[in-house]
Design a protein around this motif. Structure first.
Motif, PDB file in Angstrom:
ATOM      1  N   GLY A  35     -25.310 -16.264  55.749  1.00  0.00           N
ATOM      2  CA  GLY A  35     -25.597 -14.853  55.922  1.00  0.00           C
ATOM      3  C   GLY A  35     -24.726 -13.971  55.068  1.00  0.00           C
ATOM      4  O   GLY A  35     -24.077 -14.439  54.120  1.00  0.00           O
ATOM      5  N   LEU A  36     -24.714 -12.700  55.409  1.00  0.00           N
ATOM      6  CA  LEU A  36     -23.930 -11.693  54.694  1.00  0.00           C
ATOM      7  C   LEU A  36     -22.671 -11.390  55.486  1.00  0.00           C
ATOM      8  O   LEU A  36     -22.737 -11.161  56.709  1.00  0.00           O
ATOM      9  CB  LEU A  36     -24.765 -10.423  54.512  1.00  0.00           C
ATOM     10  CG  LEU A  36     -24.055  -9.197  53.936  1.00  0.00           C
ATOM     11  CD1 LEU A  36     -23.624  -9.463  52.497  1.00  0.00           C
ATOM     12  CD2 LEU A  36     -24.974  -7.982  54.023  1.00  0.00           C
ATOM     13  N   VAL A  37     -21.535 -11.372  54.805  1.00  0.00           N
ATOM     14  CA  VAL A  37     -20.264 -11.099  55.479  1.00  0.00           C
ATOM     15  C   VAL A  37     -19.387 -10.284  54.541  1.00  0.00           C
ATOM     16  O   VAL A  37     -19.482 -10.409  53.311  1.00  0.00           O
ATOM     17  CB  VAL A  37     -19.576 -12.414  55.893  1.00  0.00           C
ATOM     18  CG1 VAL A  37     -19.225 -13.260  54.686  1.00  0.00           C
ATOM     19  CG2 VAL A  37     -18.349 -12.157  56.755  1.00  0.00           C
ATOM     20  N   GLN A  38     -18.550  -9.457  55.116  1.00  0.00           N
ATOM     21  CA  GLN A  38     -17.634  -8.654  54.315  1.00  0.00           C
ATOM     22  C   GLN A  38     -16.436  -9.491  53.866  1.00  0.00           C
ATOM     23  O   GLN A  38     -16.077 -10.473  54.540  1.00  0.00           O
ATOM     24  CB  GLN A  38     -17.144  -7.452  55.120  1.00  0.00           C
ATOM     25  CG  GLN A  38     -18.223  -6.429  55.422  1.00  0.00           C
ATOM     26  CD  GLN A  38     -17.668  -5.195  56.086  1.00  0.00           C
ATOM     27  OE1 GLN A  38     -16.581  -5.198  56.649  1.00  0.00           O
ATOM     28  NE2 GLN A  38     -18.415  -4.098  56.018  1.00  0.00           N
ATOM     29  N   PRO A  39     -15.817  -9.114  52.763  1.00  0.00           N
ATOM     30  CA  PRO A  39     -14.599  -9.809  52.344  1.00  0.00           C
ATOM     31  C   PRO A  39     -13.569  -9.826  53.471  1.00  0.00           C
ATOM     32  O   PRO A  39     -13.374  -8.819  54.169  1.00  0.00           O
ATOM     33  CB  PRO A  39     -14.117  -8.976  51.161  1.00  0.00           C
ATOM     34  CG  PRO A  39     -15.364  -8.382  50.601  1.00  0.00           C
ATOM     35  CD  PRO A  39     -16.231  -8.081  51.800  1.00  0.00           C
ATOM     36  N   HIS A  53     -28.221 -37.605  49.957  1.00  0.00           N
ATOM     37  CA  HIS A  53     -29.199 -36.707  50.557  1.00  0.00           C
ATOM     38  C   HIS A  53     -28.652 -35.291  50.577  1.00  0.00           C
ATOM     39  O   HIS A  53     -27.453 -35.089  50.763  1.00  0.00           O
ATOM     40  CB  HIS A  53     -29.531 -37.166  51.981  1.00  0.00           C
ATOM     41  CG  HIS A  53     -29.944 -38.604  52.038  1.00  0.00           C
ATOM     42  ND1 HIS A  53     -31.269 -38.996  51.997  1.00  0.00           N
ATOM     43  CD2 HIS A  53     -29.210 -39.749  52.102  1.00  0.00           C
ATOM     44  CE1 HIS A  53     -31.321 -40.312  52.045  1.00  0.00           C
ATOM     45  NE2 HIS A  53     -30.102 -40.794  52.097  1.00  0.00           N
ATOM     46  N   TRP A  54     -29.558 -34.323  50.424  1.00  0.00           N
ATOM     47  CA  TRP A  54     -29.168 -32.919  50.381  1.00  0.00           C
ATOM     48  C   TRP A  54     -29.994 -32.094  51.363  1.00  0.00           C
ATOM     49  O   TRP A  54     -31.184 -32.354  51.566  1.00  0.00           O
ATOM     50  CB  TRP A  54     -29.406 -32.336  48.985  1.00  0.00           C
ATOM     51  CG  TRP A  54     -28.535 -32.938  47.930  1.00  0.00           C
ATOM     52  CD1 TRP A  54     -28.840 -33.993  47.129  1.00  0.00           C
ATOM     53  CD2 TRP A  54     -27.219 -32.509  47.557  1.00  0.00           C
ATOM     54  NE1 TRP A  54     -27.790 -34.259  46.279  1.00  0.00           N
ATOM     55  CE2 TRP A  54     -26.789 -33.361  46.525  1.00  0.00           C
ATOM     56  CE3 TRP A  54     -26.367 -31.498  48.001  1.00  0.00           C
ATOM     57  CZ2 TRP A  54     -25.528 -33.216  45.922  1.00  0.00           C
ATOM     58  CZ3 TRP A  54     -25.129 -31.363  47.396  1.00  0.00           C
ATOM     59  CH2 TRP A  54     -24.716 -32.215  46.370  1.00  0.00           C
ATOM     60  N   GLY A  55     -29.369 -31.109  51.945  1.00  0.00           N
ATOM     61  CA  GLY A  55     -30.096 -30.120  52.722  1.00  0.00           C
ATOM     62  C   GLY A  55     -30.724 -29.095  51.790  1.00  0.00           C
ATOM     63  O   GLY A  55     -30.425 -29.067  50.595  1.00  0.00           O
ATOM     64  N   PRO A  56     -31.577 -28.225  52.305  1.00  0.00           N
ATOM     65  CA  PRO A  56     -32.251 -27.220  51.478  1.00  0.00           C
ATOM     66  C   PRO A  56     -31.331 -26.102  51.025  1.00  0.00           C
ATOM     67  O   PRO A  56     -31.665 -25.373  50.085  1.00  0.00           O
ATOM     68  CB  PRO A  56     -33.347 -26.678  52.396  1.00  0.00           C
ATOM     69  CG  PRO A  56     -32.829 -26.927  53.767  1.00  0.00           C
ATOM     70  CD  PRO A  56     -32.031 -28.197  53.693  1.00  0.00           C
ATOM     71  N   GLY A  57     -30.178 -25.950  51.683  1.00  0.00           N
ATOM     72  CA  GLY A  57     -29.228 -24.925  51.300  1.00  0.00           C
ATOM     73  C   GLY A  57     -29.324 -23.686  52.166  1.00  0.00           C
ATOM     74  O   GLY A  57     -30.389 -23.356  52.698  1.00  0.00           O
ATOM     75  N   THR A  58     -28.192 -23.004  52.300  1.00  0.00           N
ATOM     76  CA  THR A  58     -28.144 -21.741  53.045  1.00  0.00           C
ATOM     77  C   THR A  58     -27.312 -20.749  52.235  1.00  0.00           C
ATOM     78  O   THR A  58     -26.255 -21.089  51.711  1.00  0.00           O
ATOM     79  CB  THR A  58     -27.568 -21.951  54.459  1.00  0.00           C
ATOM     80  OG1 THR A  58     -27.631 -20.724  55.192  1.00  0.00           O
ATOM     81  CG2 THR A  58     -26.122 -22.436  54.427  1.00  0.00           C
ATOM     82  N   GLN A  59     -27.813 -19.520  52.127  1.00  0.00           N
ATOM     83  CA  GLN A  59     -27.164 -18.513  51.294  1.00  0.00           C
ATOM     84  C   GLN A  59     -26.005 -17.860  52.036  1.00  0.00           C
ATOM     85  O   GLN A  59     -26.138 -17.458  53.201  1.00  0.00           O
ATOM     86  CB  GLN A  59     -28.181 -17.432  50.897  1.00  0.00           C
ATOM     87  CG  GLN A  59     -27.595 -16.265  50.116  1.00  0.00           C
ATOM     88  CD  GLN A  59     -27.183 -16.652  48.711  1.00  0.00           C
ATOM     89  OE1 GLN A  59     -27.898 -17.361  48.017  1.00  0.00           O
ATOM     90  NE2 GLN A  59     -26.013 -16.169  48.281  1.00  0.00           N
ATOM     91  N   ILE A  60     -24.888 -17.740  51.339  1.00  0.00           N
ATOM     92  CA  ILE A  60     -23.751 -16.969  51.836  1.00  0.00           C
ATOM     93  C   ILE A  60     -23.435 -15.900  50.809  1.00  0.00           C
ATOM     94  O   ILE A  60     -23.263 -16.205  49.625  1.00  0.00           O
ATOM     95  CB  ILE A  60     -22.518 -17.857  52.079  1.00  0.00           C
ATOM     96  CG1 ILE A  60     -22.775 -18.764  53.274  1.00  0.00           C
ATOM     97  CG2 ILE A  60     -21.285 -17.003  52.316  1.00  0.00           C
ATOM     98  CD1 ILE A  60     -21.650 -19.699  53.583  1.00  0.00           C
ATOM     99  N   THR A  61     -23.392 -14.672  51.271  1.00  0.00           N
ATOM    100  CA  THR A  61     -23.064 -13.548  50.411  1.00  0.00           C
ATOM    101  C   THR A  61     -21.857 -12.822  50.989  1.00  0.00           C
ATOM    102  O   THR A  61     -21.898 -12.387  52.149  1.00  0.00           O
ATOM    103  CB  THR A  61     -24.237 -12.574  50.275  1.00  0.00           C
ATOM    104  OG1 THR A  61     -25.384 -13.274  49.759  1.00  0.00           O
ATOM    105  CG2 THR A  61     -23.885 -11.421  49.340  1.00  0.00           C
ATOM    106  N   VAL A  62     -20.807 -12.730  50.193  1.00  0.00           N
ATOM    107  CA  VAL A  62     -19.591 -12.038  50.614  1.00  0.00           C
ATOM    108  C   VAL A  62     -19.506 -10.742  49.817  1.00  0.00           C
ATOM    109  O   VAL A  62     -19.257 -10.755  48.605  1.00  0.00           O
ATOM    110  CB  VAL A  62     -18.338 -12.898  50.393  1.00  0.00           C
ATOM    111  CG1 VAL A  62     -17.109 -12.170  50.943  1.00  0.00           C
ATOM    112  CG2 VAL A  62     -18.500 -14.261  51.038  1.00  0.00           C
ATOM    113  N   SER A  63     -19.754  -9.652  50.500  1.00  0.00           N
ATOM    114  CA  SER A  63     -19.812  -8.363  49.808  1.00  0.00           C
ATOM    115  C   SER A  63     -19.555  -7.235  50.787  1.00  0.00           C
ATOM    116  O   SER A  63     -19.904  -7.330  51.969  1.00  0.00           O
ATOM    117  CB  SER A  63     -21.187  -8.179  49.163  1.00  0.00           C
ATOM    118  OG  SER A  63     -21.306  -6.890  48.586  1.00  0.00           O
ATOM    119  N   SER A  64     -18.958  -6.177  50.287  1.00  0.00           N
ATOM    120  CA  SER A  64     -18.754  -4.992  51.111  1.00  0.00           C
ATOM    121  C   SER A  64     -19.897  -4.001  50.909  1.00  0.00           C
ATOM    122  O   SER A  64     -19.928  -2.951  51.540  1.00  0.00           O
ATOM    123  CB  SER A  64     -17.414  -4.346  50.775  1.00  0.00           C
ATOM    124  OG  SER A  64     -17.321  -4.067  49.387  1.00  0.00           O
TER     125      SER A  64
END
Length: 127
Positions: free
Chosen positions: A10-14, A116-127
């Motif tokens: 998900g999206l998280v602040q610095p 084996h690999w998972g499909p991936g999950t997005q991480i966004t670090v932004s203010s």
């Protein structure tokens, strides 16, 4: 076959924290290593953290950039691996992939080791 499913991105602040989970399901398998990789835009996929099987010593490895901030852990009974991320930085942004290296039981014999690999999950670090 083995399926990996990630959750917790998900999206998280610095400076914030996130916890990723990865569940492995499907065929019976014998794990060699399980861990997390990430890929930032325009960059190669890189190791974030991994743990070897108990039979191999249960060694844990971290990328230098995340040491002291990220912690990998396992739930052996549930075939799950977790990544607790703290003090997140904008440069931690990317798609995080769960990775499993294991041998799969075919029902007759153990197959040759596979990855084996998972499909991936997005991480966004932004203010």
């Amino acid at each position: 076959q083995v399926e990996l499913v990630e959750s917790g991105g998900g999206l998280v602040q610095p400076g914030g924290s996130l916890r990723l989970s990865c569940a492995a399901s499907g065929s019976k398998f014998s794990m060699y290593t399980m861990g997390w990789y990430r890929q930032a835009p325009g960059k190669q996929r890189e190791l974030v953290a991994s743990v070897t099987s108990d039979a191999s010593g249960g060694d844990i490895d971290y990328a230098d950039s995340v040491k002291g901030r990220f912690t990998i852990s396992r739930d052996r009974a549930k075939n799950m691996v977790f990544l607790q991320m703290t003090k997140l930085k904008p440069e931690d942004t990317g798609v995080y992939y769960c990775n499993l290296r294991a041998t799969i039981w075919t029902g007759i014999a153990w197959a040759t080791p596979s990855e084996h690999w998972g499909p991936g999950t997005q991480i966004t670090v932004s203010s």
